[in-house]
Motif scaffolding. Structure first.
Motif, PDB file in Angstrom:
ATOM      1  N   LYS A 273       0.748  -1.340   0.140  1.00 24.91           N
ATOM      2  CA  LYS A 273       0.086  -0.055  -0.031  1.00 24.91           C
ATOM      3  C   LYS A 273       0.875   1.177  -0.163  1.00 24.91           C
ATOM      4  CE  LYS A 273      -4.274  -1.884   1.903  1.00 24.91           C
ATOM      5  NZ  LYS A 273      -5.274  -1.644   3.002  1.00 24.91           N
ATOM      6  N   THR A 274       2.225   1.297   0.703  1.00 22.64           N
ATOM      7  CA  THR A 274       2.990   2.604   0.660  1.00 22.64           C
ATOM      8  C   THR A 274       4.003   2.487  -0.358  1.00 22.64           C
ATOM      9  OG1 THR A 274       4.326   1.530   2.363  1.00 22.64           O
ATOM     10  CG2 THR A 274       2.165   2.763   3.020  1.00 22.64           C
ATOM     11  N   LEU A 275       4.071   1.347  -1.275  1.00 18.65           N
ATOM     12  CA  LEU A 275       5.257   1.075  -2.066  1.00 18.65           C
ATOM     13  C   LEU A 275       6.462   1.331  -1.234  1.00 18.65           C
ATOM     14  CD1 LEU A 275       4.143   3.016  -5.393  1.00 18.65           C
ATOM     15  CD2 LEU A 275       4.164   0.540  -4.970  1.00 18.65           C
ATOM     16  N   SER A 276       6.494   0.644  -0.233  1.00 17.27           N
ATOM     17  CA  SER A 276       7.837   0.676   0.805  1.00 17.27           C
ATOM     18  C   SER A 276       7.811  -0.531   1.723  1.00 17.27           C
ATOM     19  CB  SER A 276       7.776   1.752   1.751  1.00 17.27           C
ATOM     20  OG  SER A 276       6.834   2.002   2.513  1.00 17.27           O
ATOM     21  N   TRP A 277       6.878  -1.310   1.537  1.00 17.86           N
ATOM     22  CA  TRP A 277       6.897  -2.626   2.329  1.00 17.86           C
ATOM     23  C   TRP A 277       8.166  -3.675   2.260  1.00 17.86           C
ATOM     24  CZ3 TRP A 277       1.072  -4.301   2.646  1.00 17.86           C
ATOM     25  CH2 TRP A 277       0.150  -3.396   3.275  1.00 17.86           C
ATOM     26  N   SER A 278       8.395  -4.296   3.170  1.00 15.78           N
ATOM     27  CA  SER A 278       9.608  -5.386   2.916  1.00 15.78           C
ATOM     28  C   SER A 278       8.902  -6.372   2.223  1.00 15.78           C
ATOM     29  CB  SER A 278      10.162  -5.816   4.113  1.00 15.78           C
ATOM     30  OG  SER A 278       9.123  -6.402   4.993  1.00 15.78           O
ATOM     31  N   LYS A 279       9.459  -7.343   1.562  1.00 15.60           N
ATOM     32  CA  LYS A 279       9.045  -8.464   0.817  1.00 15.60           C
ATOM     33  C   LYS A 279       8.340  -9.665   1.769  1.00 15.60           C
ATOM     34  CE  LYS A 279      13.189 -11.482   0.764  1.00 15.60           C
ATOM     35  NZ  LYS A 279      14.178 -12.059  -0.118  1.00 15.60           N
ATOM     36  N   GLU A 280       8.833  -9.660   3.128  1.00 16.69           N
ATOM     37  CA  GLU A 280       8.348 -10.449   4.013  1.00 16.69           C
ATOM     38  C   GLU A 280       6.860  -9.825   4.457  1.00 16.69           C
ATOM     39  OE1 GLU A 280      12.587 -10.921   4.103  1.00 16.69           O
ATOM     40  OE2 GLU A 280      11.128  -8.998   4.332  1.00 16.69           O
ATOM     41  N   LYS A 281       6.770  -8.502   4.521  1.00 15.91           N
ATOM     42  CA  LYS A 281       5.470  -7.843   5.053  1.00 15.91           C
ATOM     43  C   LYS A 281       4.409  -8.096   3.814  1.00 15.91           C
ATOM     44  CE  LYS A 281       3.145  -3.733   6.631  1.00 15.91           C
ATOM     45  NZ  LYS A 281       3.324  -2.336   6.955  1.00 15.91           N
ATOM     46  N   ILE A 282       4.898  -8.024   2.594  1.00 17.53           N
ATOM     47  CA  ILE A 282       4.110  -8.212   1.340  1.00 17.53           C
ATOM     48  C   ILE A 282       3.486  -9.424   1.456  1.00 17.53           C
ATOM     49  CG2 ILE A 282       3.968  -8.309  -1.272  1.00 17.53           C
ATOM     50  CD1 ILE A 282       6.013  -6.030  -1.018  1.00 17.53           C
ATOM     51  N   ILE A 283       4.475 -10.500   1.582  1.00 23.43           N
ATOM     52  CA  ILE A 283       4.134 -12.007   1.606  1.00 23.43           C
ATOM     53  C   ILE A 283       3.060 -12.111   2.670  1.00 23.43           C
ATOM     54  CG2 ILE A 283       4.782 -14.283   1.777  1.00 23.43           C
ATOM     55  CD1 ILE A 283       7.394 -13.367   0.457  1.00 23.43           C
ATOM     56  N   LYS A 284       3.334 -11.727   3.799  1.00 24.28           N
ATOM     57  CA  LYS A 284       2.528 -12.067   5.113  1.00 24.28           C
ATOM     58  C   LYS A 284       1.030 -11.400   4.682  1.00 24.28           C
ATOM     59  CE  LYS A 284       2.240 -11.524  10.029  1.00 24.28           C
ATOM     60  NZ  LYS A 284       3.020 -10.818  11.144  1.00 24.28           N
ATOM     61  N   TYR A 285       1.049 -10.257   4.422  1.00 29.90           N
ATOM     62  CA  TYR A 285      -0.411  -9.580   4.324  1.00 29.90           C
ATOM     63  C   TYR A 285      -1.113 -10.438   3.166  1.00 29.90           C
ATOM     64  CZ  TYR A 285      -3.449  -5.776   3.632  1.00 29.90           C
ATOM     65  OH  TYR A 285      -4.737  -5.174   3.608  1.00 29.90           O
ATOM     66  N   ARG A 286      -0.450 -11.032   2.259  1.00 26.54           N
ATOM     67  CA  ARG A 286      -1.190 -11.681   1.148  1.00 26.54           C
ATOM     68  C   ARG A 286      -1.600 -12.857   1.757  1.00 26.54           C
ATOM     69  NH1 ARG A 286       0.211 -15.738  -2.364  1.00 26.54           N
ATOM     70  NH2 ARG A 286      -1.293 -15.905  -4.308  1.00 26.54           N
ATOM     71  N   GLU A 287      -1.190 -13.464   2.593  1.00 26.60           N
ATOM     72  CA  GLU A 287      -1.650 -14.643   3.429  1.00 26.60           C
ATOM     73  C   GLU A 287      -2.857 -14.309   4.545  1.00 26.60           C
ATOM     74  OE1 GLU A 287      -0.794 -17.725   2.868  1.00 26.60           O
ATOM     75  OE2 GLU A 287       0.543 -17.015   0.922  1.00 26.60           O
ATOM     76  N   GLU A 288      -2.670 -13.173   4.893  1.00 34.11           N
ATOM     77  CA  GLU A 288      -3.723 -12.830   5.815  1.00 34.11           C
ATOM     78  C   GLU A 288      -4.834 -12.724   5.003  1.00 34.11           C
ATOM     79  OE1 GLU A 288      -2.295  -9.287   7.836  1.00 34.11           O
ATOM     80  OE2 GLU A 288      -0.873 -10.407   9.136  1.00 34.11           O
ATOM     81  N   ILE A 289      -4.951 -11.986   3.641  1.00 34.94           N
ATOM     82  CA  ILE A 289      -6.127 -11.773   3.007  1.00 34.94           C
ATOM     83  C   ILE A 289      -6.593 -12.888   2.452  1.00 34.94           C
ATOM     84  CG2 ILE A 289      -6.776 -10.859   0.633  1.00 34.94           C
ATOM     85  CD1 ILE A 289      -4.796  -8.739   1.149  1.00 34.94           C
ATOM     86  N   LYS A 290      -5.784 -13.881   1.945  1.00 31.60           N
ATOM     87  CA  LYS A 290      -6.396 -15.324   1.609  1.00 31.60           C
ATOM     88  C   LYS A 290      -7.301 -15.972   2.685  1.00 31.60           C
ATOM     89  CE  LYS A 290      -3.794 -17.853  -0.529  1.00 31.60           C
ATOM     90  NZ  LYS A 290      -2.063 -18.524  -0.817  1.00 31.60           N
ATOM     91  N   LEU A 291      -6.631 -15.676   4.056  1.00 34.33           N
ATOM     92  CA  LEU A 291      -7.473 -16.554   4.984  1.00 34.33           C
ATOM     93  C   LEU A 291      -8.732 -15.576   5.388  1.00 34.33           C
ATOM     94  CD1 LEU A 291      -4.551 -17.156   7.646  1.00 34.33           C
ATOM     95  CD2 LEU A 291      -5.762 -18.753   6.563  1.00 34.33           C
ATOM     96  N   ARG A 292      -8.632 -14.308   5.375  1.00 34.46           N
ATOM     97  CA  ARG A 292     -10.026 -13.538   5.645  1.00 34.46           C
ATOM     98  C   ARG A 292     -11.002 -13.858   4.324  1.00 34.46           C
ATOM     99  NH1 ARG A 292      -7.269  -7.939   6.714  1.00 34.46           N
ATOM    100  NH2 ARG A 292      -5.914  -8.331   8.518  1.00 34.46           N
ATOM    101  N   VAL A 293     -10.564 -13.862   3.115  1.00 31.93           N
ATOM    102  CA  VAL A 293     -11.310 -14.354   2.034  1.00 31.93           C
ATOM    103  C   VAL A 293     -12.016 -15.524   2.257  1.00 31.93           C
ATOM    104  CG1 VAL A 293     -11.607 -14.860  -0.495  1.00 31.93           C
ATOM    105  CG2 VAL A 293     -10.392 -12.672   0.203  1.00 31.93           C
ATOM    106  N   LYS A 294     -11.323 -16.570   2.583  1.00 31.34           N
ATOM    107  CA  LYS A 294     -11.763 -17.868   2.737  1.00 31.34           C
ATOM    108  C   LYS A 294     -12.855 -17.982   3.846  1.00 31.34           C
ATOM    109  CE  LYS A 294      -8.043 -20.669   1.572  1.00 31.34           C
ATOM    110  NZ  LYS A 294      -6.887 -21.670   2.089  1.00 31.34           N
ATOM    111  N   MET A 295     -12.761 -17.051   5.113  1.00 35.21           N
ATOM    112  CA  MET A 295     -13.673 -17.213   6.033  1.00 35.21           C
ATOM    113  C   MET A 295     -15.023 -16.532   5.550  1.00 35.21           C
ATOM    114  SD  MET A 295     -11.526 -16.588   9.510  1.00 35.21           S
ATOM    115  CE  MET A 295     -10.590 -15.094   8.793  1.00 35.21           C
ATOM    116  N   GLU A 296     -14.704 -15.420   5.003  1.00 34.24           N
ATOM    117  CA  GLU A 296     -16.062 -14.396   4.447  1.00 34.24           C
ATOM    118  C   GLU A 296     -16.812 -14.961   3.377  1.00 34.24           C
ATOM    119  OE1 GLU A 296     -15.299 -10.258   4.384  1.00 34.24           O
ATOM    120  OE2 GLU A 296     -13.538 -10.349   5.402  1.00 34.24           O
TER     121      GLU A 296
END
Length: 347
Positions: A273-296
């Motif tokens: 979102k800020t074009l400054s996240w670390s690759k680790e944060k980018i990967i972790k955030y995507r995994e969080e979204i995948k879990l949220r989408v599965k639940m919702e």
């Protein structure tokens, strides 16, 4: 993939010693020290070993061959009049050299974050005369950085050293997207970075990438690129082409990929979102979204079923329509329940 750290440390030693008069001496000593890290590829050009010593920065087919058949030829560079090219992750500069060889009237903006790899490009041999043009621009960067006064005579090449996410972009006709694999480093494959690229591209422009990653292609679709694919010289998976505002229908990507991009939760794009996240944060955030989408979302189609074509008849009918892949994917996406959920995270 990234170059081996040991190789970069060797190159780094020579940068501070560099001046215009000692290039030949540095070349002799540097290449001697790097003999265990440089690999000659199928077309005679050299590349660097990566962090995984069994892998290389370019394919075994050839570093120059790869530049020609993954970037120059697919973008039809020869046919474009005075194109402005963005060469992302210029590295050893094969793409830029090949581009000028096929279209001498091209203007190129080279962007590279790794000084060591860029410096090494001064001392490898690329068997095209246009290499001297690119070397002169690289030479200008390092000599000025070291306090010398040097001005390249070539005005059609811009060189920027730094993180592409923070670089000022212009208006391009062609983009060579030559970043590392998104699984290893997704920073230049995010929805947000691709949005920056889309906004910096002219009408009838094209982006080329060797990556056929499903999240990458979904991010392109979400940014309204018209996606397509071409055969790759050395692998089964095709390269990705992404067009902006064209008035014709390019080749579609294969039907299985269309379904995966449209329907699979695995297609959820990387986000920065800020074009400054670390690759680790980018990967972790995507995994969080995948879990949220599965639940919702509740019910969704598994990747296994999608690959087996066990999808609603409505999906099958959509894929038979005479449209481009982006139109097909967007229409199929509306059939599934989690499409609108994803867009909340993209906005």
């Amino acid at each position: 993939m990234k170059p081996q750290k040991e190789a970069l440390e060797i190159v780094k030693k020579y940068i501070s010693k560099y001046n215009e008069d000692n290039e030949d001496k540095i070349k002799e000593n540097l290449l001697k020290e790097l003999k265990n890290y440089l690999v000659r590829t199928g077309d005679g050009t050299v590349t660097l070993r990566s962090e995984d010593s069994k892998e290389m920065m370019h394919s075994s087919v050839g570093a120059l061959t790869e530049a020609i058949y993954k970037f120059v030829k697919p973008t039809k560079l020869e046919e474009r009049k005075d194109p402005f090219i963005l060469d992302l992750c210029s590295g050893l500069t094969y793409n830029a050299v090949a581009a000028l060889n096929y279209n001498r009237n091209a203007k190129i903006h080279m962007v590279e974050i790794c000084e060591e790899v860029l410096f090494l490009s001064l001392f490898i041999d690329i068997p095209l005369k246009e290499h001297e043009i690119i070397k002169d621009k690289v030479r200008e960067y390092f000599l000025n950085k070291l306090g010398y006064s040097y001005k390249s005579k070539y005005k059609n090449v811009i060189l920027t050293v730094g993180d592409a996410r923070k670089v000022k972009f212009y208006n391009y006709d062609v983009v060579f997207h030559d970043a590392f694999s998104p699984k290893r480093d997704p920073t230049l494959y995010t929805y947000n970075f691709l949005k920056k690229l889309y906004n910096s591209m002219n009408k009838n422009s094209v982006l080329s990438s060797y990556s056929s990653s499903i999240p990458f292609r979904r991010a392109l679709v979400e940014n309204n690129f018209i996606i397509s694919e071409e055969k790759s010289p050395e692998r089964k998976r095709g390269i990705t082409l992404a067009y902006k505002d064209i008035d014709y229908k390019p080749n579609r990507v294969n039907e299985v990929d269309e379904r995966l991009i449209a329907l699979s939760i695995s297609s959820i794009p990387y986000i920065d979102k800020t074009l400054s996240w670390s690759k680790e944060k980018i990967i972790k955030y995507r995994e969080e979204i995948k879990l949220r989408v599965k639940m919702e979302a509740g019910n969704y189609i598994s990747t296994k079923k999608i690959r087996a074509n066990k999808v609603p008849n409505e999906i099958v009918k959509i894929q038979k329509e005479d449209k481009n892949s982006t139109e097909i994917i967007k229409k199929m996406s509306k059939v599934i329940g989690w499409d609108s959920i994803l867009r909340r995270y993209l906005s």
